[in-house]
Design a protein around this motif. Structure first.
Motif, mmCIF file in Angstrom:
data_model
loop_
_atom_site.group_PDB
_atom_site.id
_atom_site.type_symbol
_atom_site.label_atom_id
_atom_site.label_comp_id
_atom_site.label_asym_id
_atom_site.label_seq_id
_atom_site.Cartn_x
_atom_site.Cartn_y
_atom_site.Cartn_z
ATOM 1 N N GLU A 275 0.857 -1.167 0.000
ATOM 2 C CA GLU A 275 0.000 0.000 0.000
ATOM 3 C C GLU A 275 0.901 1.227 0.000
ATOM 4 O O GLU A 275 1.936 1.248 0.671
ATOM 5 N N ASP B 43 0.062 5.418 -0.491
ATOM 6 C CA ASP B 43 -0.841 6.503 -0.844
ATOM 7 C C ASP B 43 -0.241 7.823 -0.355
ATOM 8 O O ASP B 43 -0.572 8.321 0.714
ATOM 9 N N GLY C 36 -2.590 9.879 3.937
ATOM 10 C CA GLY C 36 -2.530 8.585 3.261
ATOM 11 C C GLY C 36 -1.619 7.621 4.023
ATOM 12 O O GLY C 36 -0.792 8.043 4.831
#
Lengths: 117, 165
Positions: free
Chosen positions: B59, B61, B66
């Motif tokens: 992940e 972001d 994020g």
């Protein structure tokens, strides 16, 4: 409230009086009275701090009820050192690899067609 | 790459007033490239982790608020998950994010990492400041016990801090 041993160690170390007690014990065993001497604090006050250190496993007390000498227990601090060392090594080796990677990125591209043979 | 390709070395220092472990390193590359290598999820697996680790970006972001999550698999097959949150991003100069080694016994220790890049003469200086809410406590304990410390622990901790200086 109680989580893992490392958290207990950190929480116990969060207080300047408790750090001073540990520093004193690093020089050798001491009774509660001896430990209390440098502080403007009642014996029960010092005992309370000692209890926190005991629960965290940083300090142990003699079985001998007459003397009740306290001593430093190094194991929890060793866990702390292990963690810091892990983190430092992680950064160090990652940056080594980043250095290599940046150098590789900046190398002139190898010809990949047949004429290079 | 040959071993002699680079003489760069990470210099570690600690700052007791800010509770930080500070890593400083020069790279023989322009800042834009260093920034890209450090923040592009495609490039992160090329360097993230210890020697021999293989990292997967699960992940990533990179916006304020994020989150990121990377998993590094060591040569022994053991997976080491790391995670954090982006707090500030100012390409290609500065990024602030949290860092957490997401395993039992460690995940409560979230450090805040401030990354700063400056370029000089085509080279880039990386300043990586890792603030531990708890490192101060460790440093305090060590500093106060250092003069006469007899316990094995203090010797080990002292040696450890010496390597960071």
């Amino acid at each position: 409230m109680q989580t893992d041993p490392l958290s207990a160690t950190f929480a116990a170390l969060a207080d300047p009086t408790r750090r001073a007690i540990l520093a004193r014990l690093a020089t050798g065993e001491a009774t509660v009275t001896e430990l209390a001497a440098p502080f403007s604090m009642s014996l029960p006050g010092v005992s309370k701090h000692l209890k926190v250190l005991e629960v965290a496993g940083l300090v142990s007390k003699d079985r001998d009820a007459q003397w009740r000498r306290c001593r430093l227990e190094p194991a929890p601090l060793r866990d702390l050192a292990t963690w810091l060392e892990f983190y430092r090594r992680f950064l160090d080796e990652s940056f080594d690899r980043l250095d290599d990677y940046l150098n590789a990125l900046q190398q002139p591209k190898e010809p990949t067609d047949d004429r290079s043979r | 790459m040959t071993a002699a390709a680079s003489a760069n070395k990470t210099v570690f220092t600690t700052d007791a007033t800010t509770n930080e472990l500070i890593a400083e390193r020069w790279f023989d590359a322009p800042r834009d490239l260093v920034w890209a290598a450090m923040t592009d999820p495609e490039r992160i697996p090329h360097w993230w982790g210890r020697h021999g680790d293989v990292t997967t970006v699960v992940e990533h972001d990179p916006r304020v608020g994020g989150t990121w999550r990377y998993v590094s698999r060591g040569p022994d097959g053991i997976e080491h998950p790391f995670k954090g949150e982006f707090l500030e991003i100012d390409p290609p100069r500065r990024a602030v994010q949290t860092f957490c080694y997401d395993v039992d016994g460690f995940r409560d220790f979230v450090s805040v990492t401030t990354l700063e890049l400056t370029e000089e003469g085509g080279r880039t200086r990386l300043l990586d400041r890792n603030r531990f809410a708890t490192a101060e406590q460790l440093a305090g304990a060590v500093a106060s016990g250092m003069e006469k410390g007899q316990a094995e622990t203090y010797e080990r901790l002292e040696a450890e801090l010496a390597t960071m200086r």
